[in-house]
Design an enzyme around this catalytic site. Structure first.
Site, PDB file in Angstrom:
ATOM      1  N   GLY A 135     -14.814  -6.892  72.002  1.00 28.05           N
ATOM      2  CA  GLY A 135     -15.703  -7.060  73.143  1.00 28.05           C
ATOM      3  C   GLY A 135     -17.063  -7.454  72.612  1.00 28.05           C
ATOM      4  O   GLY A 135     -17.924  -6.596  72.401  1.00 28.05           O
ATOM      5  N   GLN A 191      -5.188  -5.798  68.586  1.00 30.90           N
ATOM      6  CA  GLN A 191      -5.382  -5.720  70.033  1.00 30.90           C
ATOM      7  C   GLN A 191      -4.903  -6.980  70.758  1.00 30.90           C
ATOM      8  O   GLN A 191      -4.677  -6.956  71.970  1.00 30.90           O
ATOM      9  CB  GLN A 191      -6.862  -5.472  70.351  1.00 30.90           C
ATOM     10  CG  GLN A 191      -7.371  -4.139  69.850  1.00 30.90           C
ATOM     11  CD  GLN A 191      -8.884  -4.089  69.777  1.00 30.90           C
ATOM     12  OE1 GLN A 191      -9.543  -3.694  70.731  1.00 30.90           O
ATOM     13  NE2 GLN A 191      -9.443  -4.473  68.637  1.00 30.90           N
ATOM     14  N   ASN A 234     -13.200 -18.555  78.328  1.00 26.45           N
ATOM     15  CA  ASN A 234     -14.445 -19.167  78.795  1.00 26.45           C
ATOM     16  C   ASN A 234     -14.736 -20.548  78.221  1.00 26.45           C
ATOM     17  O   ASN A 234     -14.927 -21.507  78.959  1.00 26.45           O
ATOM     18  CB  ASN A 234     -15.621 -18.230  78.488  1.00 26.45           C
ATOM     19  CG  ASN A 234     -15.688 -17.059  79.431  1.00 26.45           C
ATOM     20  OD1 ASN A 234     -15.940 -17.224  80.611  1.00 26.45           O
ATOM     21  ND2 ASN A 234     -15.437 -15.868  78.916  1.00 26.45           N
ATOM     22  N   ASP A 282     -10.550  -9.956  76.896  1.00 22.11           N
ATOM     23  CA  ASP A 282     -11.879  -9.446  77.246  1.00 22.11           C
ATOM     24  C   ASP A 282     -12.078  -9.286  78.751  1.00 22.11           C
ATOM     25  O   ASP A 282     -13.032  -8.628  79.180  1.00 22.11           O
ATOM     26  CB  ASP A 282     -12.971 -10.372  76.698  1.00 22.11           C
ATOM     27  CG  ASP A 282     -13.022 -10.373  75.188  1.00 22.11           C
ATOM     28  OD1 ASP A 282     -12.877  -9.290  74.597  1.00 22.11           O
ATOM     29  OD2 ASP A 282     -13.208 -11.451  74.593  1.00 22.11           O
TER      30      ASP A 282
END
Length: 358
Positions: free
Chosen positions: A180, A284, A113, A137
């Site tokens: 997240g 992750q 983003n 995400d």
């Protein structure tokens, strides 16, 4: 001569190398003129400093299965993009000057983003820019999927899988804190795949009493354990009612490493149950990309190559309804793809007995 710059920006993830390989091979194999690829080191920082390496065939051999990024990456927060560097120079102007000095025809940016907002800014400043959607995400607006997401889901799921046996052995409540911060795509999918009993997401503020009710009901039914998949940005309904200022004030005096540990403490006090928190963290984002991400990232890269050869700039390569699409950067920048609390996947999870703490 076709001169293309490429960089990876923001947090790393699986399949960045696969995506870059897709861009490189697509352009080199289909261009009618000679091609030069300039790889900028450590993201936008390399573009600012003019720190780059010429990329050739050898750089893209045997990297399809390699995680991370061969170019390195860094975070260049968009909110600070107009603040001068320590030497007083303008960040945006420095990036533009590097672009022009190298006589680039296009800049390819792989990022999330914040990085896409900067890419859009450079596009508005007159640079030819194409972006690829990267983030575990899966929160980039304008695309159904981002590369890195499926690999992260796989890792987070395996973590929950492994917790089942130790949770059962000790009869404990386990909270697995999944990445997240603002959106819950990753913990939702990993929670469903891993058989979590409770999933807590940023988009659905949870009620502590409802969480406790699920744990106690499972006890009555003879279950020895409860597994909670909790997003790092999950928030209680009480905290959700606080103003941003008051919530930040609370966090400034926080006695816990993260909200997961606060919830664990609250559950113990209310139930007397042993609660353990497991945080897979940056695991992750690491390691070998799963096959899906290798294919998906390669396809995105190939599509970006097509746009370059067609001289179609100012777009993010996205994925909608199982098809590759091009999305104007101005339609992507500054927007977040959040989970709808009433989404069908949420309703389906509820239908099989998963609680969301409400």
């Amino acid at each position: 001569m076709l001169r293309i710059g490429m960089l990876t920006s923001g947090g790393d993830c699986q399949a960045l190398n696969a995506a870059m390989r897709g861009v490189y091979r697509s352009v080199v194999l289909n261009s009618t003129e000679p091609v030069e690829f300039y790889g900028f080191i450590d993201g936008y920082r390399g573009l600012m400093k003019g720190d780059f390496k010429i990329l050739n065939d050898e750089d893209f051999q045997n990297i399809l299965t390699v995680g991370g990024t061969i170019l390195g990456t860094s975070r260049t927060p968009f909110k600070l993009i107009h603040e001068p560097l320590p030497d007083g120079t303008d960040k945006v102007e420095d990036m533009k000057q590097t672009y022009y000095k190298l006589r680039l025809n296009c800049l390819v940016m792989l990022g999330g983003n914040g990085s896409t907002k900067t890419a859009n800014l450079l596009s508005e400043e007159g640079l030819n820019v194409i972006t690829l959607p990267k983030t575990i995400d899966n929160d980039l607006y304008g695309t159904d999927m981002t590369f890195g997401f499926q690999s992260a889901v796989d890792i987070a799921t395996r973590c929950i899988d492994e917790i089942h046996t130790t949770a059962n052995s000790h009869g404990r409540v386990f909270i697995v804190e999944i990445m997240g911060h603002k959106v819950g795509w990753l913990p939702l999918n990993a929670g469903i795949a891993g058989g979590a009993d409770i999933i807590l997401l940023p988009e659905i503020p949870y009620n502590l009493e409802k969480v406790v009710d699920v744990i106690e009901e499972r006890d009555k039914e003879g279950h020895r354990f409860t597994i909670i998949a909790m997003a790092e940005g999950a928030i209680s309904d009480k905290d959700a009612k606080l103003s941003k200022k008051d919530y930040m004030k609370k966090l400034s005096k926080y006695a816990f490493p993260s909200p997961s540990y606060e919830l664990a403490d609250q559950i113990t006090k209310k139930t007397g149950r042993e609660v353990r928190v497991t945080v897979p963290g940056h695991i992750q984002r690491g390691g070998t990309p799963v096959a899906y991400d290798r294919v998906f990232a390669t396809r995105l890269g190939a599509e970006a190559g097509k746009l370059i050869l067609k001289k179609q700039y100012g777009f993010m390569v996205g994925y909608k309804n199982r098809e590759m699409i091009k999305v104007p950067l101005k339609d992507v920048a500054g927007k977040l793809k959040t989970l709808d609390p009433d989404a069908r996947i949420i309703q389906e999870a509820k239908a099989i007995g998963i609680s969301f703490g409400i």
